[in-house]
Design a protein around this motif. Sequence first.
Motif, PDB file in Angstrom:
ATOM      1  N   UNK A  57       5.884   9.054   1.314  1.00  0.00           N
ATOM      2  CA  UNK A  57       5.572   8.152   2.425  1.00  0.00           C
ATOM      3  C   UNK A  57       6.816   7.918   3.275  1.00  0.00           C
ATOM      4  N   UNK A  58       6.663   8.102   4.586  1.00  0.00           N
ATOM      5  CA  UNK A  58       7.755   7.844   5.520  1.00  0.00           C
ATOM      6  C   UNK A  58       7.822   6.343   5.796  1.00  0.00           C
ATOM      7  N   UNK A  98       0.835  -1.201   0.000  1.00  0.00           N
ATOM      8  CA  UNK A  98       0.000   0.000   0.000  1.00  0.00           C
ATOM      9  C   UNK A  98       0.870   1.251   0.000  1.00  0.00           C
ATOM     10  N   UNK A  99       1.954   1.220   0.774  1.00  0.00           N
ATOM     11  CA  UNK A  99       2.866   2.369   0.786  1.00  0.00           C
ATOM     12  C   UNK A  99       3.478   2.590  -0.591  1.00  0.00           C
ATOM     13  N   UNK A 100       3.808   1.512  -1.271  1.00  0.00           N
ATOM     14  CA  UNK A 100       4.371   1.624  -2.615  1.00  0.00           C
ATOM     15  C   UNK A 100       3.359   2.228  -3.577  1.00  0.00           C
ATOM     16  N   UNK A 101       2.092   1.833  -3.431  1.00  0.00           N
ATOM     17  CA  UNK A 101       1.047   2.389  -4.295  1.00  0.00           C
ATOM     18  C   UNK A 101       0.871   3.875  -4.043  1.00  0.00           C
ATOM     19  N   UNK A 102       0.943   4.287  -2.790  1.00  0.00           N
ATOM     20  CA  UNK A 102       0.819   5.708  -2.474  1.00  0.00           C
ATOM     21  C   UNK A 102       2.008   6.499  -3.030  1.00  0.00           C
ATOM     22  N   UNK A 103       3.194   5.923  -2.943  1.00  0.00           N
ATOM     23  CA  UNK A 103       4.365   6.599  -3.522  1.00  0.00           C
ATOM     24  C   UNK A 103       4.205   6.750  -5.028  1.00  0.00           C
ATOM     25  N   UNK A 104       3.704   5.696  -5.664  1.00  0.00           N
ATOM     26  CA  UNK A 104       3.506   5.744  -7.115  1.00  0.00           C
ATOM     27  C   UNK A 104       2.512   6.826  -7.514  1.00  0.00           C
ATOM     28  N   UNK A 105       1.612   7.158  -6.579  1.00  0.00           N
ATOM     29  CA  UNK A 105       0.623   8.203  -6.870  1.00  0.00           C
ATOM     30  C   UNK A 105       1.144   9.597  -6.532  1.00  0.00           C
ATOM     31  N   UNK A 106       2.404   9.656  -6.052  1.00  0.00           N
ATOM     32  CA  UNK A 106       3.014  10.947  -5.766  1.00  0.00           C
ATOM     33  C   UNK A 106       3.133  11.308  -4.299  1.00  0.00           C
ATOM     34  N   UNK A 107       2.697  10.427  -3.412  1.00  0.00           N
ATOM     35  CA  UNK A 107       2.773  10.705  -1.981  1.00  0.00           C
ATOM     36  C   UNK A 107       4.199  10.490  -1.467  1.00  0.00           C
ATOM     37  N   UNK A 128      10.960  13.699  10.326  1.00  0.00           N
ATOM     38  CA  UNK A 128       9.714  14.046   9.643  1.00  0.00           C
ATOM     39  C   UNK A 128       8.574  13.121  10.072  1.00  0.00           C
ATOM     40  N   UNK A 129       8.873  11.851  10.231  1.00  0.00           N
ATOM     41  CA  UNK A 129       7.847  10.909  10.645  1.00  0.00           C
ATOM     42  C   UNK A 129       7.300  11.218  12.026  1.00  0.00           C
ATOM     43  N   UNK A 130       8.165  11.634  12.934  1.00  0.00           N
ATOM     44  CA  UNK A 130       7.721  12.013  14.274  1.00  0.00           C
ATOM     45  C   UNK A 130       6.828  13.246  14.222  1.00  0.00           C
ATOM     46  N   UNK A 131       7.169  14.200  13.366  1.00  0.00           N
ATOM     47  CA  UNK A 131       6.331  15.393  13.206  1.00  0.00           C
ATOM     48  C   UNK A 131       4.931  15.021  12.715  1.00  0.00           C
ATOM     49  N   UNK A 132       4.892  14.136  11.725  1.00  0.00           N
ATOM     50  CA  UNK A 132       3.600  13.732  11.168  1.00  0.00           C
ATOM     51  C   UNK A 132       2.800  12.912  12.184  1.00  0.00           C
ATOM     52  N   UNK A 133       3.484  12.091  12.948  1.00  0.00           N
ATOM     53  CA  UNK A 133       2.794  11.299  13.956  1.00  0.00           C
ATOM     54  C   UNK A 133       2.180  12.193  15.028  1.00  0.00           C
ATOM     55  N   UNK A 134       2.913  13.214  15.426  1.00  0.00           N
ATOM     56  CA  UNK A 134       2.379  14.159  16.409  1.00  0.00           C
ATOM     57  C   UNK A 134       1.173  14.907  15.839  1.00  0.00           C
ATOM     58  N   UNK A 135       1.276  15.298  14.572  1.00  0.00           N
ATOM     59  CA  UNK A 135       0.144  15.978  13.928  1.00  0.00           C
ATOM     60  C   UNK A 135      -1.061  15.052  13.822  1.00  0.00           C
ATOM     61  N   UNK A 136      -0.817  13.802  13.536  1.00  0.00           N
ATOM     62  CA  UNK A 136      -1.893  12.820  13.473  1.00  0.00           C
ATOM     63  C   UNK A 136      -2.588  12.680  14.826  1.00  0.00           C
ATOM     64  N   UNK A 194      -1.272   5.956   7.747  1.00  0.00           N
ATOM     65  CA  UNK A 194      -0.743   5.819   6.397  1.00  0.00           C
ATOM     66  C   UNK A 194      -1.565   6.610   5.391  1.00  0.00           C
ATOM     67  N   UNK A 195      -2.879   6.451   5.429  1.00  0.00           N
ATOM     68  CA  UNK A 195      -3.727   7.072   4.429  1.00  0.00           C
ATOM     69  C   UNK A 195      -3.826   8.589   4.595  1.00  0.00           C
ATOM     70  N   UNK A 196      -3.813   9.068   5.836  1.00  0.00           N
ATOM     71  CA  UNK A 196      -4.039  10.487   6.079  1.00  0.00           C
ATOM     72  C   UNK A 196      -2.751  11.303   6.241  1.00  0.00           C
ATOM     73  N   UNK A 197      -1.672  10.663   6.725  1.00  0.00           N
ATOM     74  CA  UNK A 197      -0.438  11.410   6.961  1.00  0.00           C
ATOM     75  C   UNK A 197       0.782  10.769   6.299  1.00  0.00           C
ATOM     76  N   UNK A 198       0.563   9.733   5.510  1.00  0.00           N
ATOM     77  CA  UNK A 198       1.629   9.101   4.711  1.00  0.00           C
ATOM     78  C   UNK A 198       2.808   8.631   5.563  1.00  0.00           C
ATOM     79  N   UNK A 199       2.500   7.970   6.674  1.00  0.00           N
ATOM     80  CA  UNK A 199       3.520   7.341   7.508  1.00  0.00           C
ATOM     81  C   UNK A 199       3.189   5.853   7.576  1.00  0.00           C
ATOM     82  N   UNK A 200       4.088   5.019   7.085  1.00  0.00           N
ATOM     83  CA  UNK A 200       3.846   3.582   7.022  1.00  0.00           C
ATOM     84  C   UNK A 200       4.412   2.893   8.256  1.00  0.00           C
ATOM     85  N   UNK A 201       3.530   2.291   9.051  1.00  0.00           N
ATOM     86  CA  UNK A 201       3.930   1.476  10.190  1.00  0.00           C
ATOM     87  C   UNK A 201       3.261   0.112  10.041  1.00  0.00           C
ATOM     88  N   UNK A 202       3.550  -0.804  10.954  1.00  0.00           N
ATOM     89  CA  UNK A 202       2.987  -2.151  10.869  1.00  0.00           C
ATOM     90  C   UNK A 202       2.045  -2.394  12.039  1.00  0.00           C
TER      91      UNK A 202
END
Length: 396
Positions: free
Chosen positions: A34-35, A23-32, A381-389, A347-355
Motif C-alpha cells: 500500500x502506498x 484499512x491500509x494497515x489491514x491490507x498491508x497485513x494481508x500482503x498488499x 509509484x503512487x502516481x503511476x497507480x493513480x494514473x492507471x486507476x 485503496x481497494x483496487x490499486x492499493x493507494x491510501x488517500x484521505x
Amino acid sequence: MRDFVSESAKRLEASPIRAILDRAAALRASGKDVIPFSAGEPDFPTPEPIKQAAMKAIADNYSHYASNRGLPALRKILSRMIETSTSVSYDPESEILITSSGAEALNNSLLTFINPGDEVIIPTPAFVSYKNLVKFAGGTFVDVPLRAENGFQLDADEIERHITPRTKMIVLNNPNNPSGAVYERAALEKVSELAVRHDLLVISDEMYSRLVYDDAEFISMAALPGMRERTIVISGFSKSYAMTGWRLGYIAADKALTGMILKVHQYSTTCSPTFIQQGLVDSLELPETEAAVKDMLSAFTRRREAIVKGLQAIDGITPVVPKGAFYVLVDVSATGLTGADFALKLLEEFSVATVPAIGLGDSCGDYIRISYAASDENIAEGLKRLEAFMKSLKKD
C-alpha cells in the motif's frame, strides 16, 4: 443496562483519517503493498543528535517527574527559537507550556476556554480534530468554508458574517492541513482586526510553520498588532523534526492564558516525558540537528514539485497547488465519484491510501487529500497507480 456514555463523547465523530489508516494497515497485513499517501507522517528518521541525546537522557536517569510546565531549559530554548522565527517574545517561566503532543495542546486549550454554547469559528477545510474538540467541550462549531478558486485563502469578510454575540474563538491552522494554504499577511491582518474588535481568542496552530514554499511567507498570528495577548500558539516537533511518535508539543501564549491551560494540563498528563525533554535540551540547537531538518525541508520541496507535476499530468483530476505543509487537495469531481468513493476504490483496487476530504470540511466532498510526506519512490509509484486507476475508470 443504562447508557453510560457521556453526552460529550457522543458528540465526537470517528476520524476519517484513522479509518483509512486502519484499512491500509489491514491490507498491508494481508500482503498488499500500500502506498501511504494518507498519513501526515514524514518518512525520515528523527535527526540522529536528538535520538542519541534522548538515549543518553534515559541512561542518565531522566525518568522522574518534571515541572508541569516542562523543563525550564527546554522552555528557554523554545522562547529563543520562537522569537527568532516570529519576532514575538515569550517569558519561558510563565508563557510557554510543554505538552504531550500538539493534540494535547489543542485539547487542553479548547477545554480551558470553551463553555457550552460558545461559538468557535473554524475556516474549512481544516484538521479533523478542531471540530470534534469544540463539540467535546460543548461549544458550537461554526463552519466558514474557504474557496478553492482563491487557493483556500482566508476570507475575513466571510468570517465576519459568521460572528455573533456568542462567538468566543477563531481556530486557524497556518500553513493549513489539508489545503497547503499559507495565509497572506493582508488576510491575517483583517482577521486580527476582527478578533480585537469583537474581543475574541484565536488558536493559531503553527505546526507546519517551517514548511513553506515558493514566495510564501509564514506569519504568526501572535505577531500582529493586538494579537499577542489573545492568541494561543500551538506547535510541536512531529512534522519538522520527524518525531510523530515522540508526542511532544508546546503552547506559547500570554501568561494569563497559559496559567489557566496549565490547570487542565496538570490533570491530563501531569508532565511530558522527562527524558524526551532533556534530549531536546541537549540537541535541539546543535548545528547537526538543524542541518538534518534543512535536508528534510529540501526533500519536501522536491517532493512537492514531483507530486504536483505528476498530478497535473493526469487527466480528470485537478490538484490545488500547496504553498505550505505537505498535503495536496485534489478535485476528483470530473470522475463522477465523490471524494469518499474515489478514495475507497483507489485503496481497494490499486492499493493507494488517500484521505477523503469530506471529513475535513463539509464543502470538500469532491476532494481527496494526498500527503507527500512519503518517500520519493512511493510518490513515483503512487502516481503511476493513480494514473492507471484513472484509465480504469474511463473503461468502466
